[in-house]
Write a protein that holds these residues in place. Structure first.
Motif, PDB file in Angstrom:
ATOM      1  N   ALA A  71       0.828  -1.209   0.000  1.00 17.48           N
ATOM      2  CA  ALA A  71       0.000   0.000   0.000  1.00 17.48           C
ATOM      3  C   ALA A  71       0.857   1.252   0.000  1.00 17.48           C
ATOM      4  N   LEU A  72       2.086   1.136   0.525  1.00 19.56           N
ATOM      5  CA  LEU A  72       3.008   2.270   0.533  1.00 19.56           C
ATOM      6  C   LEU A  72       3.993   2.205  -0.628  1.00 19.56           C
ATOM      7  N   GLU A  73       3.637   1.414  -1.624  1.00 16.52           N
ATOM      8  CA  GLU A  73       4.341   1.352  -2.909  1.00 16.52           C
ATOM      9  C   GLU A  73       5.804   0.940  -2.777  1.00 16.52           C
ATOM     10  N   LEU A  74       6.073   0.006  -1.886  1.00 22.89           N
ATOM     11  CA  LEU A  74       7.410  -0.587  -1.834  1.00 22.89           C
ATOM     12  C   LEU A  74       7.488  -1.667  -2.892  1.00 22.89           C
ATOM     13  N   ASP A  75       8.521  -1.622  -3.702  1.00 25.88           N
ATOM     14  CA  ASP A  75       8.711  -2.623  -4.750  1.00 25.88           C
ATOM     15  C   ASP A  75       8.737  -4.017  -4.117  1.00 25.88           C
ATOM     16  N   PRO A  76       7.824  -4.905  -4.484  1.00 25.78           N
ATOM     17  CA  PRO A  76       7.791  -6.241  -3.867  1.00 25.78           C
ATOM     18  C   PRO A  76       9.065  -7.043  -4.081  1.00 25.78           C
ATOM     19  N   ASP A  77       9.843  -6.723  -5.105  1.00 23.76           N
ATOM     20  CA  ASP A  77      11.096  -7.429  -5.342  1.00 23.76           C
ATOM     21  C   ASP A  77      12.143  -7.107  -4.270  1.00 23.76           C
ATOM     22  N   ARG A  78      11.932  -6.005  -3.545  1.00 22.54           N
ATOM     23  CA  ARG A  78      12.867  -5.630  -2.485  1.00 22.54           C
ATOM     24  C   ARG A  78      12.513  -6.273  -1.151  1.00 22.54           C
ATOM     25  N   LEU A  79      11.334  -6.840  -1.044  1.00 23.19           N
ATOM     26  CA  LEU A  79      10.817  -7.307   0.238  1.00 23.19           C
ATOM     27  C   LEU A  79      11.096  -8.786   0.456  1.00 23.19           C
ATOM     28  N   LEU A  80      11.754  -9.102   1.563  1.00 25.49           N
ATOM     29  CA  LEU A  80      11.993 -10.476   1.988  1.00 25.49           C
ATOM     30  C   LEU A  80      11.115 -10.745   3.203  1.00 25.49           C
ATOM     31  N   LEU A  81      10.369 -11.847   3.190  1.00 24.04           N
ATOM     32  CA  LEU A  81       9.414 -12.124   4.258  1.00 24.04           C
ATOM     33  C   LEU A  81       9.742 -13.430   4.964  1.00 24.04           C
ATOM     34  N   ASP A  82       9.921 -13.359   6.264  1.00 28.93           N
ATOM     35  CA  ASP A  82      10.136 -14.556   7.080  1.00 28.93           C
ATOM     36  C   ASP A  82       8.900 -14.791   7.932  1.00 28.93           C
ATOM     37  N   HIS A  83       8.142 -15.816   7.576  1.00 31.28           N
ATOM     38  CA  HIS A  83       6.895 -16.109   8.285  1.00 31.28           C
ATOM     39  C   HIS A  83       7.054 -17.186   9.358  1.00 31.28           C
ATOM     40  N   ARG A  84       8.287 -17.702   9.531  1.00 35.92           N
ATOM     41  CA  ARG A  84       8.482 -18.830  10.438  1.00 35.92           C
ATOM     42  C   ARG A  84       8.787 -18.413  11.870  1.00 35.92           C
ATOM     43  N   ALA A  85       9.413 -17.255  12.053  1.00 35.31           N
ATOM     44  CA  ALA A  85       9.889 -16.855  13.384  1.00 35.31           C
ATOM     45  C   ALA A  85       8.736 -16.628  14.355  1.00 35.31           C
TER      46      ALA A  85
END
Length: 225
Positions: A110-124
């Protein structure tokens, strides 16, 4: 006798700056540094989204630790080449919930961050796992600079965990809950706020002790090197 001690403790915690001072010791442990010319990555620890609200209402909802998310986005503007690593899974124990990464992904989009820059860790699920999985996901290279964003009171434990995980980071504390200077010694007129600060400070001190005894941090009270 016990009732008297309990009443005294209640008065002490609710009418004095005890909670402010206890929290300020944690928050002042890692001063915010001057920003470097180059940053390769920005790690944001979860805890700023209300997943129960987000899950049931379908909108990203920030809580009082919102500085973690807003500061990360501001720094992403400043360092357009930096990757943004968000670490936060499912913390709920007694009910079904969604990983905080789901909400973070929608928020940053929604804040227009390029999704290619985003790394997501859902395990922690806790701070130590934040560190372990963040290092695994980021794969930091020698000479890279990674900022670590979390609440100032949580920063000592977080840095201790990242050191044990072998991930060298630059602490960038946010979400301060105490003033500095003479204002520190003036408690809030709302007694519940004073009690709340004592509660959260004690919880963090207990967390520091437990993590150190478990070998999850490199020191009882990690400090800048």
């Amino acid at each position: 006798m016990l009732y008297g001690l309990a009443a005294f403790a209640l008065v002490l915690c609710s009418l004095t700056p005890a909670g402010l001072v206890m929290t300020a010791v944690l928050e002042d442990r890692f001063p915010r540094p001057a920003l470097p010319d180059r940053v390769d990555g920005i790690i944001v620890l979860g805890g700023m989204f209300d997943t129960r609200v987000a899950r049931t209402r379908g909108v990203p909802e920030l809580n009082e630790a919102a500085d973690r998310a807003t500061t990360a986005r501001a720094l992403a503007f400043r360092y357009p080449q930096a990757r943004i690593l968000f670490s936060g899974g499912v913390a709920a124990v007694l009910e079904e919930d969604i990983p905080e990464t789901d909400v973070a992904e929608a928020f940053f989009a929604a804040l227009e961050l390029d999704p290619d820059r985003l790394l997501l860790d859902h395990r922690a699920r806790d701070t130590f796992e934040n560190a372990v999985y963040a290092r695994e996901l980021a794969q930091p290279q020698p000479g890279e600079t990674w900022l670590l964003i979390t609440s100032a009171s949580h920063m000592p434990r977080a840095v201790g965990c990242f050191r044990v995980a072998g991930f060298d980071v630059v602490a960038y504390p946010v979400d301060y809950r105490t003033p500095s200077g003479p204002a520190l010694w003036r408690p809030s007129t709302a007694t519940t706020r004073n009690l709340e600060k004592v509660h959260f400070a004690i919880r963090e001190y207990v967390g520091l002790l437990a993590y150190y005894l478990a070998g999850r941090t490199d020191a009882l009270f990690p400090a800048p090197r």
